[in-house]
Design an enzyme around this catalytic site. Structure first.
Site, PDB file in Angstrom:
ATOM      1  N   ARG A   1       0.243   6.230   8.706  1.00  0.00           N
ATOM      2  CA  ARG A   1       1.644   6.039   8.345  1.00  0.00           C
ATOM      3  C   ARG A   1       1.976   6.917   7.149  1.00  0.00           C
ATOM      4  O   ARG A   1       1.238   6.935   6.160  1.00  0.00           O
ATOM      5  CB  ARG A   1       1.920   4.562   7.983  1.00  0.00           C
ATOM      6  CG  ARG A   1       2.050   3.642   9.198  1.00  0.00           C
ATOM      7  CD  ARG A   1       3.364   3.919   9.938  1.00  0.00           C
ATOM      8  NE  ARG A   1       3.567   3.106  11.111  1.00  0.00           N
ATOM      9  CZ  ARG A   1       3.320   3.489  12.370  1.00  0.00           C
ATOM     10  NH1 ARG A   1       2.822   4.665  12.621  1.00  0.00           N
ATOM     11  NH2 ARG A   1       3.598   2.697  13.376  1.00  0.00           N
TER      12      ARG A   1
ATOM     13  N   ASP B   1      -0.701  13.806  10.291  1.00  0.00           N
ATOM     14  CA  ASP B   1       0.041  13.549  11.531  1.00  0.00           C
ATOM     15  C   ASP B   1       1.250  12.660  11.267  1.00  0.00           C
ATOM     16  O   ASP B   1       2.129  12.546  12.120  1.00  0.00           O
ATOM     17  CB  ASP B   1      -0.881  12.887  12.560  1.00  0.00           C
ATOM     18  CG  ASP B   1      -0.195  12.709  13.909  1.00  0.00           C
ATOM     19  OD1 ASP B   1       0.251  13.732  14.478  1.00  0.00           O
ATOM     20  OD2 ASP B   1      -0.072  11.565  14.382  1.00  0.00           O
TER      21      ASP B   1
ATOM     22  N   GLU C   1       9.344  11.846   7.760  1.00  0.00           N
ATOM     23  CA  GLU C   1       9.324  12.425   9.114  1.00  0.00           C
ATOM     24  C   GLU C   1      10.528  12.067   9.978  1.00  0.00           C
ATOM     25  O   GLU C   1      10.860  12.804  10.916  1.00  0.00           O
ATOM     26  CB  GLU C   1       8.036  12.008   9.858  1.00  0.00           C
ATOM     27  CG  GLU C   1       7.971  10.533  10.236  1.00  0.00           C
ATOM     28  CD  GLU C   1       6.643  10.162  10.895  1.00  0.00           C
ATOM     29  OE1 GLU C   1       5.581  10.411  10.296  1.00  0.00           O
ATOM     30  OE2 GLU C   1       6.681   9.606  12.006  1.00  0.00           O
TER      31      GLU C   1
ATOM     32  N   ASN D   1       0.816  -1.229   0.000  1.00  0.00           N
ATOM     33  CA  ASN D   1       0.000   0.000   0.000  1.00  0.00           C
ATOM     34  C   ASN D   1       0.851   1.281   0.000  1.00  0.00           C
ATOM     35  O   ASN D   1       0.352   2.353   0.304  1.00  0.00           O
ATOM     36  CB  ASN D   1      -1.030  -0.003   1.145  1.00  0.00           C
ATOM     37  CG  ASN D   1      -0.372  -0.065   2.513  1.00  0.00           C
ATOM     38  OD1 ASN D   1       0.819   0.212   2.650  1.00  0.00           O
ATOM     39  ND2 ASN D   1      -1.135  -0.430   3.529  1.00  0.00           N
TER      40      ASN D   1
ATOM     41  N   HIS E   1       3.378  13.581  14.353  1.00  0.00           N
ATOM     42  CA  HIS E   1       3.130  12.199  14.798  1.00  0.00           C
ATOM     43  C   HIS E   1       2.759  12.166  16.288  1.00  0.00           C
ATOM     44  O   HIS E   1       3.305  11.382  17.061  1.00  0.00           O
ATOM     45  CB  HIS E   1       4.353  11.304  14.535  1.00  0.00           C
ATOM     46  CG  HIS E   1       3.997   9.871  14.290  1.00  0.00           C
ATOM     47  ND1 HIS E   1       4.615   9.085  13.342  1.00  0.00           N
ATOM     48  CD2 HIS E   1       3.075   9.056  14.882  1.00  0.00           C
ATOM     49  CE1 HIS E   1       4.097   7.870  13.365  1.00  0.00           C
ATOM     50  NE2 HIS E   1       3.158   7.827  14.292  1.00  0.00           N
TER      51      HIS E   1
HETATM   52  C1  COI Z   1       3.354   3.534  16.835  1.00  0.00           C
HETATM   53  O1  COI Z   1       2.975   3.102  17.925  1.00  0.00           O
HETATM   54  O2  COI Z   1       3.944   2.793  16.018  1.00  0.00           O
HETATM   55  C2  COI Z   1       3.110   4.943  16.487  1.00  0.00           C
HETATM   56  O3  COI Z   1       2.886   5.274  15.367  1.00  0.00           O
HETATM   57  C3  COI Z   1       3.251   5.966  17.551  1.00  0.00           C
HETATM   58  C4  COI Z   1       4.696   6.239  17.791  1.00  0.00           C
HETATM   59  C5  COI Z   1       5.100   7.579  17.344  1.00  0.00           C
HETATM   60  C6  COI Z   1       4.999   6.035  19.238  1.00  0.00           C
END
Ligand code: COI
Length: 333
Positions: A236, A260, A265, A213, A297
C-alpha cells in the site's frame, strides 16, 4: 429471478463474468465498464446487488444513490476497503463483501521478481545494452542467496514471498504484530521492526494500510536499515514516505526501491499518459531512476487473480442476494 449488476468491468474481466453468468442461469447479470458514481448508479436500477472495483472513493453520495434504488448489497472484487465511507454505509444498512485472498502468488511473485531484478541491476544493464554498451562493469549483481530478506507482514502474501525467497536460497526473517504459530515455531520472527531493519538486506512490506502504520517507512526507519538495503513495497502506498525514500536513494543509503504502490497513485496509475503532460514530477523522477522499478499497482494483475476476483465477488453477492452468509463479509462501520 435475482439480478446482479457489475460496475467498471474491464475487457480482461468480461470472459470470467460471462463464464459465471453462464453457470448461473437463475441470475440475471448485467454490467458496464463505467465506474460507480452518483450519476452512473442508476444503471443498476432493478438489481438486487452490485459488484464493484474502483480506486475512486465510495462517497456518501454514491452509496446514497444505490440505497435510493433499494440496493444495499455491494461486493468488492478486491481486498482494500479503505475508500468506502463506512459511517454512511452503516447508516444506510449496507452489507459489503471483499475478496481478501485472490492470488497471494500473483503479488508475492511480482515482489520477488522485482527484488531480484534490483539485486542484479537489470534495469541499468538493459539501459546499457540499449545503447550498445555490452561491457560487464559496473553492473555486477548480488545473489539472492547472499541476502537476509526481512518480511514485514506474514499473512497469505508475505508467506508466499518468504517461500519464494527461500527457494532462491535467501535467509528469511519476519516481523508481524499477529504471529503465525507455525512460523513462530520455526523461528522466523525477530522481536521488533528495529531488529528487522538492522539485519535485513531486503525489506519487503506485506501489511494493509492503517492509520497506525501511515509512513512507517520514513527517514528514521530507513536510517536504521543496513547501507545498500533494498526496499520493496507492493502493498500500500501510504506505508512509505516517498520523499524519505527519494532522499535515501539520493544519498546512496538505499541500493534500490521496488514500488508497485504509491501514496499518490489515485488518478495517475492505470491511466494512459502517452502524449500528455505527466502529472507527477516526483513519480516521473522515480520511474526514470536506474535503481527504481515502478509498476502501476499491477502486482495483482494476472489471469489467475482476475478470474478469482470476479468469480468470488459474484459468489459473495449472490449469497447476500439470496440472504445467505457470504464467504468473506466486511465489517461495516
Ligand atoms: C486490492 O485488491 O485491494 C489491490 O490492491 C489490487 C487492486 C489494484 C485491484
Amino acid at each position: 429471478m435475482s439480478k446482479i449488476f457489475a460496475f467498471s468491468i474491464r475487457k480482461d474481466e468480461e470472459p470470467y463474468l460471462k463464464e459465471w453468468a453462464a453457470a448461473h442461469p437463475e441470475v440475471e447479470v448485467d454490467y458496464t465498464d463505467q465506474l460507480l458514481t452518483p450519476e452512473t448508479a442508476k444503471k443498476a436500477a432493478g438489481a438486487d446487488g452490485v459488484v464493484v472495483y474502483q480506486q475512486l472513493d465510495y462517497t456518501p453520495e454514491t452509496l446514497q444513490a444505490l440505497a435510493d434504488q433499494g440496493i444495499t448489497k455491494m461486493s468488492l472484487r478486491n481486498v482494500g476497503v479503505d475508500n468506502i465511507d463506512m459511517a454512511k454505509a452503516k447508516e444506510l444498512g449496507f452489507s459489503i463483501t471483499n475478496v481478501p485472498v485472490y492470488s497471494p502468488n500473483a503479488i508475492a511473485e511480482h515482489a520477488a521478481i522485482q527484488a531480484a531484478r534490483i539485486l542484479r541491476q537489470s534495469k541499468r544493464m538493459d539501459e546499457k545494452m540499449a545503447h550498445g554498451d555490452l561491457r560487464w562493469v559496473p553492473t555486477i549483481g548480488r545473489e539472492v542467496r547472499d541476502q537476509i530478506v526481512g518480511v514485514i507482514g506474514t499473512g497469505h502474501i508475505g508467506r508466499v514471498f518468504m517461500q519464494i525467497m527461500e527457494g532462491f536460497g535467501a535467509k528469511v526473517i519476519a516481523y508481524d504484530v499477529f504471529k503465525n504459530p507455525e512460523l513462530e515455531k520455526q523461528g522466523y520472527y525477530v522481536d521488533s521492526l528495529d531488529d528487522l531493519y538492522q539485519q535485513a538486506d531486503v525489506v519487503s512490506l506485506h501489511v494493509p494500510a492503517m492509520k497506525s502504520n501511515y509512513h512507517m517507512i520514513d527517514d528514521q526507519a530507513i536510517a536504521k536499515m543496513k547501507d545498500d538495503a533494498v526496499l520493496v513495497n507492493v502493498s500500500r502506498g501510504p506505508l512509505v514516505d516517498t520523499d524519505a525514500v527519494v532522499r535515501a536513494l539520493d544519498s546512496g543509503k538505499l541500493f534500490g526501491f521496488v514500488m508497485d504502490t504509491y501514496e499518490d497513485e489515485v488518478g495517475v496509475f492505470n491511466e494512459d499518459w502517452t502524449n500528455k503532460d505527466f502529472p507527477d514530477a516526483r513519480l516521473k523522477d522515480l520511474i526514470d531512476r536506474p535503481n527504481v522499478l515502478v509498476t502501476p499497482h499491477t502486482a495483482f494483475y494476472t489471469t489467475h487473480a482476475v478470474r478469482n476476483m470476479v468469480v468470488k465477488a459474484l459468489d459473495n453477492n449472490l449469497a447476500m442476494v439470496e440472504d445467505k452468509e457470504p464467504d468473506t463479509p466486511v465489517k461495516v462501520g
